[in-house]
Design an enzyme around this catalytic site. Structure first.
Site, PDB file in Angstrom:
ATOM      1  N   ASP A  81     -11.008  -3.024 -12.205  1.00 46.93           N
ATOM      2  CA  ASP A  81      -9.988  -3.881 -11.598  1.00 46.93           C
ATOM      3  C   ASP A  81      -9.725  -3.347 -10.196  1.00 46.93           C
ATOM      4  OD1 ASP A  81      -7.974  -6.130 -12.263  1.00 46.93           O
ATOM      5  OD2 ASP A  81      -6.773  -4.616 -11.200  1.00 46.93           O
TER       6      ASP A  81
HETATM    7  C1  LIG Z   1     -11.134  -5.891  -1.528  1.00 49.99           C
HETATM    8  C2  LIG Z   1     -12.281  -6.712  -2.026  1.00 49.99           C
HETATM    9  C3  LIG Z   1     -12.227  -7.271  -3.301  1.00 49.99           C
HETATM   10  N1  LIG Z   1     -13.302  -8.024  -3.740  1.00 49.99           N
HETATM   11  C4  LIG Z   1     -13.271  -8.653  -5.077  1.00 49.99           C
HETATM   12  C5  LIG Z   1     -13.817  -7.789  -6.205  1.00 49.99           C
HETATM   13  C6  LIG Z   1     -13.210  -8.459  -7.415  1.00 49.99           C
HETATM   14  O1  LIG Z   1     -14.078  -9.495  -7.867  1.00 49.99           O
HETATM   15  C7  LIG Z   1     -11.910  -9.055  -6.889  1.00 49.99           C
HETATM   16  C8  LIG Z   1     -10.703  -8.325  -7.439  1.00 49.99           C
HETATM   17  O2  LIG Z   1     -10.302  -8.978  -8.601  1.00 49.99           O
HETATM   18  P1  LIG Z   1     -10.352  -8.303 -10.053  1.00 49.99           P
HETATM   19  O3  LIG Z   1      -9.196  -8.842 -10.822  1.00 49.99           O
HETATM   20  O4  LIG Z   1     -10.524  -6.827  -9.956  1.00 49.99           O
HETATM   21  O5  LIG Z   1     -11.702  -8.833 -10.703  1.00 49.99           O
HETATM   22  P2  LIG Z   1     -12.126 -10.351 -10.976  1.00 49.99           P
HETATM   23  O6  LIG Z   1     -10.955 -11.132 -11.457  1.00 49.99           O
HETATM   24  O7  LIG Z   1     -12.874 -10.840  -9.786  1.00 49.99           O
HETATM   25  O8  LIG Z   1     -13.193 -10.200 -12.145  1.00 49.99           O
HETATM   26  P3  LIG Z   1     -12.978  -9.495 -13.581  1.00 49.99           P
HETATM   27  O9  LIG Z   1     -11.510  -9.303 -13.810  1.00 49.99           O
HETATM   28  O10 LIG Z   1     -13.592 -10.488 -14.558  1.00 49.99           O
HETATM   29  O11 LIG Z   1     -13.748  -8.206 -13.517  1.00 49.99           O
HETATM   30  O12 LIG Z   1     -11.922  -8.895  -5.473  1.00 49.99           O
HETATM   31  C9  LIG Z   1     -14.416  -8.262  -2.939  1.00 49.99           C
HETATM   32  O13 LIG Z   1     -15.352  -8.961  -3.361  1.00 49.99           O
HETATM   33  N2  LIG Z   1     -14.473  -7.705  -1.690  1.00 49.99           N
HETATM   34  C10 LIG Z   1     -13.459  -6.941  -1.196  1.00 49.99           C
HETATM   35  O14 LIG Z   1     -13.556  -6.451  -0.045  1.00 49.99           O
END
Ligand SMILES: Cc1cn([C@H]2C[C@H](O)[C@@H](COP(=O)(O)OP(=O)(O)OP(=O)(O)O)O2)c(=O)[nH]c1=O
Length: 221
Positions: A81
């Site tokens: 997360d």
């Molecule tokens: C800060 C940052 C986050 N992110 C993304 C990663 C995660 O997919 C998202 C954070 O949300 P999360 O809730 O961590 O993950 P998710 O909902 O996408 O997927 P799951 O819970 O099923 O694992 O933000 C990027 O792609 N690039 C970035 O620079």
């Protein structure tokens, strides 16, 4: 296992407990073989206002792994997360364009951090380990026109903090820490946790509801 081989502790098949395309891409780029089972989105409900960013992502990574644990017979679950944190505020995924604008306006011109909680959970022997990695970043003082252009790109959708470090924006730099940790999985730490799983993972009492969260002892290295 040769030095460059990917760790597969206890010979278990890897299950990525994530619906994030970024996390899937990071695992594929690293050469892992794995299945994908997305955790129930309901796991992410209920942000405790008293939690620090590290506590929040640690708890949610653990709960995502727990959710998928109940749906498989065998495997090494990897769950994560990610949130951004700025001026004492936790920034998750924006709910809409206006929310994304608020986040980027707050982040512009600041140093901030991205935290990723990562949980490994082996099934059926029910052992887990958990850690949190932090990357420090700096966002230039981007103007409204730059923010609106980024919002038009819709690359903010589904990304904590409403930005994607992987988008290569020149207004975002890493001050310290892992780049993959920003994008959603600290790959360096994941490799280390998988390699040391047998010696660091702790048994989980899954009969407790919810099972108590475990903490990994940071490696001495
Ligand atoms: C800060 C940052 C986050 N992110 C993304 C990663 C995660 O997919 C998202 C954070 O949300 P999360 O809730 O961590 O993950 P998710 O909902 O996408 O997927 P799951 O819970 O099923 O694992 O933000 C990027 O792609 N690039 C970035 O620079």
């Amino acid at each position: 296992m040769t030095d460059n081989a990917l760790p597969q502790p206890e010979g278990l098949p890897i299950v990525l407990a994530s619906g994030s395309p970024r996390r899937r891409e990071l695992m594929q780029q690293a050469g892992y073989s794995f299945d994908v089972i997305a955790p129930d989105p309901a796991v992410e409900c209920g942000v405790c206002s008293s939690e620090s960013p590290a506590e929040l992502v640690g708890r949610l990574a653990f709960r995502k792994a727990e959710d998928v644990m109940r749906r498989i017979d065998s495997g090494m679950i990897i769950a994560a997360d990610t949130v951004a944190a700025c001026r004492g505020q936790i920034l998750g995924k924006p709910v809409d364009r206006d929310h994304a604008r608020q986040m980027l306006t707050m982040l512009a011109g600041t140093d901030h951090a991205v935290y990723t909680g990562i949980c490994l959970w082996s099934v059926p022997d029910q052992k887990a380990c958990l850690d949190v990695c932090c990357t420090q970043l700096k966002m230039e003082a981007i103007d409204d026109a730059t923010i609106e252009a980024y919002l038009d790109s819709e690359r903010w959708v589904g990304k904590a903090g409403a930005f994607g470090y992987q988008d290569g924006n020149d207004w975002l730099q890493i001050l310290s820490g892992s780049a993959s940790n920003v994008v959603g999985l600290p790959m360096e730490r994941l490799h280390e946790m998988l390699s040391r799983f047998s010696e660091t993972a702790q048994p989980i009492d899954v009969s407790a509801s919810p099972p108590p969260i475990v903490r990994i002892d940071r490696p001495t290295s």
